[in-house]
Design a protein around this motif. Structure first.
Motif, short mmCIF file in Angstrom:
data_model
loop_
_atom_site.label_atom_id
_atom_site.label_comp_id
_atom_site.label_asym_id
_atom_site.label_seq_id
_atom_site.Cartn_x
_atom_site.Cartn_y
_atom_site.Cartn_z
N LEU B 80 -67.05 -21.35 -43.19
CA LEU B 80 -66.74 -21.08 -41.87
C LEU B 80 -67.11 -19.44 -41.59
CD1 LEU B 80 -63.79 -23.32 -40.82
CD2 LEU B 80 -66.27 -23.64 -40.07
N ASP B 81 -66.87 -18.60 -42.46
CA ASP B 81 -67.09 -17.13 -42.12
C ASP B 81 -68.63 -16.73 -42.27
OD1 ASP B 81 -67.26 -17.51 -44.96
OD2 ASP B 81 -66.10 -15.94 -45.67
N GLU B 82 -69.41 -17.54 -42.61
CA GLU B 82 -70.75 -17.31 -42.73
C GLU B 82 -71.60 -17.77 -41.65
OE1 GLU B 82 -71.97 -16.14 -47.06
OE2 GLU B 82 -71.88 -18.18 -46.87
N PRO B 83 -72.02 -16.98 -40.52
CA PRO B 83 -72.70 -17.72 -39.39
C PRO B 83 -74.00 -18.38 -39.61
CG PRO B 83 -71.94 -15.17 -39.04
CD PRO B 83 -71.63 -15.61 -40.29
N ASP B 84 -74.52 -17.80 -40.82
CA ASP B 84 -75.78 -18.66 -41.06
C ASP B 84 -75.62 -20.10 -41.56
OD1 ASP B 84 -77.35 -16.38 -40.59
OD2 ASP B 84 -77.79 -15.82 -42.78
N ASP B 85 -74.39 -20.32 -41.96
CA ASP B 85 -74.03 -21.73 -42.38
C ASP B 85 -74.06 -22.88 -41.23
OD1 ASP B 85 -73.91 -22.22 -45.14
OD2 ASP B 85 -71.77 -22.74 -45.26
N LEU B 86 -73.85 -22.25 -39.73
CA LEU B 86 -73.96 -23.15 -38.82
C LEU B 86 -75.23 -23.20 -38.22
CD1 LEU B 86 -70.43 -21.66 -37.14
CD2 LEU B 86 -70.63 -23.77 -38.55
N ASP B 87 -76.05 -23.85 -39.07
CA ASP B 87 -77.65 -23.69 -38.51
C ASP B 87 -77.65 -25.00 -37.49
OD1 ASP B 87 -78.83 -26.16 -40.19
OD2 ASP B 87 -77.57 -25.11 -41.64
N PRO B 88 -78.62 -25.06 -36.68
CA PRO B 88 -78.63 -26.09 -35.94
C PRO B 88 -78.93 -27.44 -36.30
CG PRO B 88 -79.88 -24.20 -35.24
CD PRO B 88 -79.67 -23.80 -36.54
N THR B 89 -79.74 -27.48 -37.47
CA THR B 89 -79.78 -28.77 -37.99
C THR B 89 -78.47 -29.42 -38.67
OG1 THR B 89 -82.23 -28.01 -38.75
CG2 THR B 89 -81.29 -30.23 -39.85
N TRP B 90 -77.72 -28.64 -39.31
CA TRP B 90 -76.65 -29.05 -39.70
C TRP B 90 -75.48 -29.28 -38.90
CZ3 TRP B 90 -71.48 -27.27 -39.58
CH2 TRP B 90 -70.58 -27.57 -40.75
N LEU B 91 -75.69 -28.50 -37.87
CA LEU B 91 -74.77 -28.85 -36.60
C LEU B 91 -75.01 -30.21 -36.07
CD1 LEU B 91 -74.19 -25.31 -35.06
CD2 LEU B 91 -72.39 -26.70 -35.85
N ALA B 92 -76.37 -30.40 -35.77
CA ALA B 92 -76.58 -31.39 -35.26
C ALA B 92 -76.19 -32.91 -35.87
CB ALA B 92 -78.31 -31.54 -34.93
N ALA B 93 -76.42 -33.04 -37.06
CA ALA B 93 -76.32 -33.98 -37.78
C ALA B 93 -74.82 -34.20 -38.07
CB ALA B 93 -76.55 -33.60 -39.48
N LEU B 94 -73.96 -32.91 -38.13
CA LEU B 94 -72.40 -33.17 -38.41
C LEU B 94 -71.98 -33.79 -37.23
CD1 LEU B 94 -69.62 -31.01 -39.55
CD2 LEU B 94 -69.75 -31.06 -37.19
N THR B 95 -72.53 -33.35 -35.85
CA THR B 95 -72.08 -33.75 -34.51
C THR B 95 -72.28 -35.31 -34.78
OG1 THR B 95 -72.24 -31.72 -33.76
CG2 THR B 95 -72.04 -33.59 -32.03
N ARG B 96 -73.35 -35.69 -34.98
CA ARG B 96 -73.89 -36.97 -34.96
C ARG B 96 -73.07 -37.92 -35.81
NH1 ARG B 96 -78.56 -36.02 -35.95
NH2 ARG B 96 -78.63 -36.54 -38.06
N LEU B 97 -72.57 -37.44 -37.05
CA LEU B 97 -71.85 -38.14 -37.91
C LEU B 97 -70.38 -38.29 -37.35
CD1 LEU B 97 -72.97 -36.87 -41.46
CD2 LEU B 97 -72.95 -39.18 -40.96
N ALA B 98 -69.89 -37.27 -36.81
CA ALA B 98 -68.44 -37.13 -36.33
C ALA B 98 -68.27 -38.00 -35.35
CB ALA B 98 -67.79 -35.73 -36.33
N ARG B 99 -69.18 -37.92 -34.32
CA ARG B 99 -69.17 -38.83 -33.07
C ARG B 99 -69.29 -40.28 -33.32
NH1 ARG B 99 -73.06 -35.24 -29.15
NH2 ARG B 99 -71.33 -33.73 -28.65
N GLY B 100 -70.22 -40.49 -34.49
CA GLY B 100 -70.48 -42.01 -34.98
C GLY B 100 -69.20 -42.37 -35.36
N ALA B 101 -68.58 -41.76 -36.30
CA ALA B 101 -67.23 -42.03 -36.86
C ALA B 101 -66.04 -42.18 -35.98
CB ALA B 101 -66.92 -41.26 -37.92
N GLY B 102 -66.27 -41.68 -34.76
CA GLY B 102 -65.27 -41.63 -33.60
C GLY B 102 -63.97 -40.75 -34.29
N ALA B 103 -64.31 -39.68 -34.81
CA ALA B 103 -63.53 -38.82 -35.46
C ALA B 103 -62.38 -38.22 -34.24
CB ALA B 103 -64.00 -37.78 -36.16
#
Lengths: 254, 286
Positions: B80-103
């Motif tokens: 979380l302390d590395e801004p490069d880690d929050l890249d758009p591709t990863w963010l989109a995939a994480l959001t899709r997974l978390a929403r799909g799981a109803g987290a």
């Protein structure tokens, strides 16, 4: 110095016991190549030195992962009496961590140091797969250009090398003696890695090898087709081949 | 966005739950979360999904999600302390997974999940460097992840044997929570290990921490190990909690007004070995 710089030193100390000992013995000397301040150098040696060694399988797990990606090259190194664990004491490993590099490719580079021709071939083939898997095969190009795709890479080797590579991997997995390398005329091999990580390797015909070698530099499609014509293709064939290579994800148009 | 004190009211109370990660349910002798839910629904009120975006959900997690049961999303692949880690591709995939799981929310250890770039061979888990600037960088990453995904993001106190920096762990996380205006996932076993490493009593410093920030607790067992005469606790999630972990859990559970969820991390142990400690954990926080 940033926290990330301190953290990178901690990572190096976790993986490399000799470096760890050197840092504890003389922090200023061992960390002279970093930007850590005196205070930060003090932080990394404040814990009990043995706390860095509580994960006794850390190096082994990392080596297992590396050997999965470079199985033949690793087996060849072992057969030659080289201990792959020495990688973690090498400048290649430490430089990789400091430069945020790819450990697998750093390991491939370390295996290639001083390698004989056989080892160099195995490293080249397996590193090409590793690069393709990470989308580091083809170059980045500007919009309007065509180039070798990120999942593809070319390796110059000799005919028979692919079968020998397979045989080395098989022997390594079975724990049997590694087969001797074969000699043959030079050729170019295309390594292609699909989105699911599966890879293929094939020897290219001379004309196709020339075309893809040209595509290692991003260029307008027209220029690549012209390169194909210069290699003896007629205009229609050059267009058709480029279309096929784009459709099969060997080339990418940006 | 509203303040944490307001946002936390809209988070669901999930009760007691269990955790998993890709492939954990397939290990020999692993906890069968569906069987736990069927036999003791109060012990499996939700499933915390440990997820690497590159792997997604395994079959056990997918079945839980398909049944519409409550989840939280525990990331295993972001510094979380590395801004490069929050890249758009990863963010989109994480959001899709978390929403799909109803987290209900996102959470995860706030340290280094990998060195260098995100890569299949770079995984580890290190605590953050405990400095003010590192806390600020971490907080900024939490805010960025929250704003990008729309999920509440709870940093977790991470495990470790080596801690460096000039702050103590809980003041570090107090600063993170304040700057990010976020809640916290306090892992009682991780904190117990930290306190032991630093030579302190289990609950030292907790009274100075704003416990209204604590939204989720983790409890887990540990095993004593030794290397070259150095004794340490390995955070191996056996079903027997160590006394220091109990001390921290009891202390915080009684004082955290916004506590919504407790995870008993025992995913690699058979159900029969976990039922009794589940009952003990449930007894502390009802």
């Amino acid at each position: 110095m940033s926290a990330a710089g301190v953290q990178r030193v901690v990572v190096r100390m976790l993986f490399d016991p000799r470096f760890r000992d050197a840092v504890y013995a003389d922090p200023a000397a061992a960390l002279a190549a970093t930007d850590l301040t005196a205070e930060e150098r003090g932080w990394v040696v404040r814990p009990d030195r043995r706390a860095y060694a509580t994960d006794v399988t850390r190096q082994a797990r990392a080596l297992l992962a590396l050997a999965e990606e470079l199985p033949a090259a690793t087996a060849w190194a072992r057969a030659a009496g080289r201990d792959p664990a020495e990688f973690f004491a090498s400048p290649a490993w430490h430089g990789c961590v400091e430069a945020r590099g790819v450990m697998t490719l750093a390991y491939a580079g370390w295996l290639a140091e001083g390698a004989d021709a056989a080892q160099a071939t195995l490293v080249a083939l397996e590193a090409a797969v590793a690069r393709g898997r990470r989308g580091l095969g083809g170059p980045r190009g500007a919009a309007g250009t065509v180039a070798l795709a990120p999942g593809a890479a070319l390796v110059t080797t000799t005919e028979g090398a692919l079968a020998w590579w397979d045989a080395v991997r098989g022997a390594a997995a079975a724990g049997t003696p590694l087969p001797a390398p074969v000699d043959g005329p030079p050729c170019v091999v295309l390594i292609a890695v699909a989105a699911d990580g599966a890879s293929t390797a094939e020897v290219l015909a001379e004309g196709l090898a020339g075309l893809l070698t040209a595509a290692q530099a991003p260029q307008p499609r027209a220029a690549l087709e012209a390169a194909g014509r210069a290699l003896g293709l007629d205009a229609a064939d050059a267009t058709e081949i480029v279309d096929e290579l784009l459709a099969s994800d060997v080339l990418i148009a940006r | 966005m509203s303040r944490f004190a307001e946002r936390v009211r809209s988070l669901p109370r999930l009760g007691l739950g269990v955790s998993t990660e890709y492939g954990a349910g397939d290990a020999p002798g692993a906890l069968d979360v569906a069987a736990l839910r069927a036999a003791h629904p109060a012990y499996a009120g939700f499933l915390e999904l440990g997820v690497e975006v590159a792997k997604g959900l395994d079959a056990h997690a997918a079945r839980w999600v398909a049944a519409g049961l409550p989840t939280t999303y525990h990331f295993l692949d972001v510094n979380l302390d590395e801004p490069d880690d929050l890249d758009p591709t990863w963010l989109a995939a994480l959001t899709r997974l978390a929403r799909g799981a109803g987290a209900a929310w996102l959470c995860g250890d706030a340290g280094w999940w990998h060195f260098g770039a995100r890569d299949r061979n770079h995984m580890l888990l290190l605590p953050p460097v405990l400095t003010a600037s590192a806390a600020d960088a971490l907080a900024d990453g939490i805010v960025a992840l929250r704003e990008a995904t729309g999920f509440e993001v709870l940093p977790e106190t991470p495990p470790g044997q080596v801690f460096v920096g000039d702050l103590d762990l809980m003041p570090f996380f107090a600063r993170v929570c304040e700057r990010a205006d976020t809640g916290l996932l306090l892992d009682c076993a991780h904190l117990a290990i930290y306190q032991r490493v630093m030579g302190r009593a289990p609950t030292d410093g907790l009274d100075a921490f704003p416990l209204d920030r604590v939204v989720e607790l983790h409890v887990a067992g540990g095993t004593e190990g030794e290397v070259d005469g150095y004794r340490f606790v390995e955070d191996d999630h056996v079903p027997r909690l160590l006394p220091a972990t109990w001390d921290i859990y009891r202390h915080v559970a009684a004082r955290a007004p916004n506590l919504k969820a407790v995870v008993f991390e025992c995913e690699r142990n058979p159900l029969a070995a976990c039922v009794a400690p589940f009952a003990q954990v449930a007894e502390v926080w009802r």
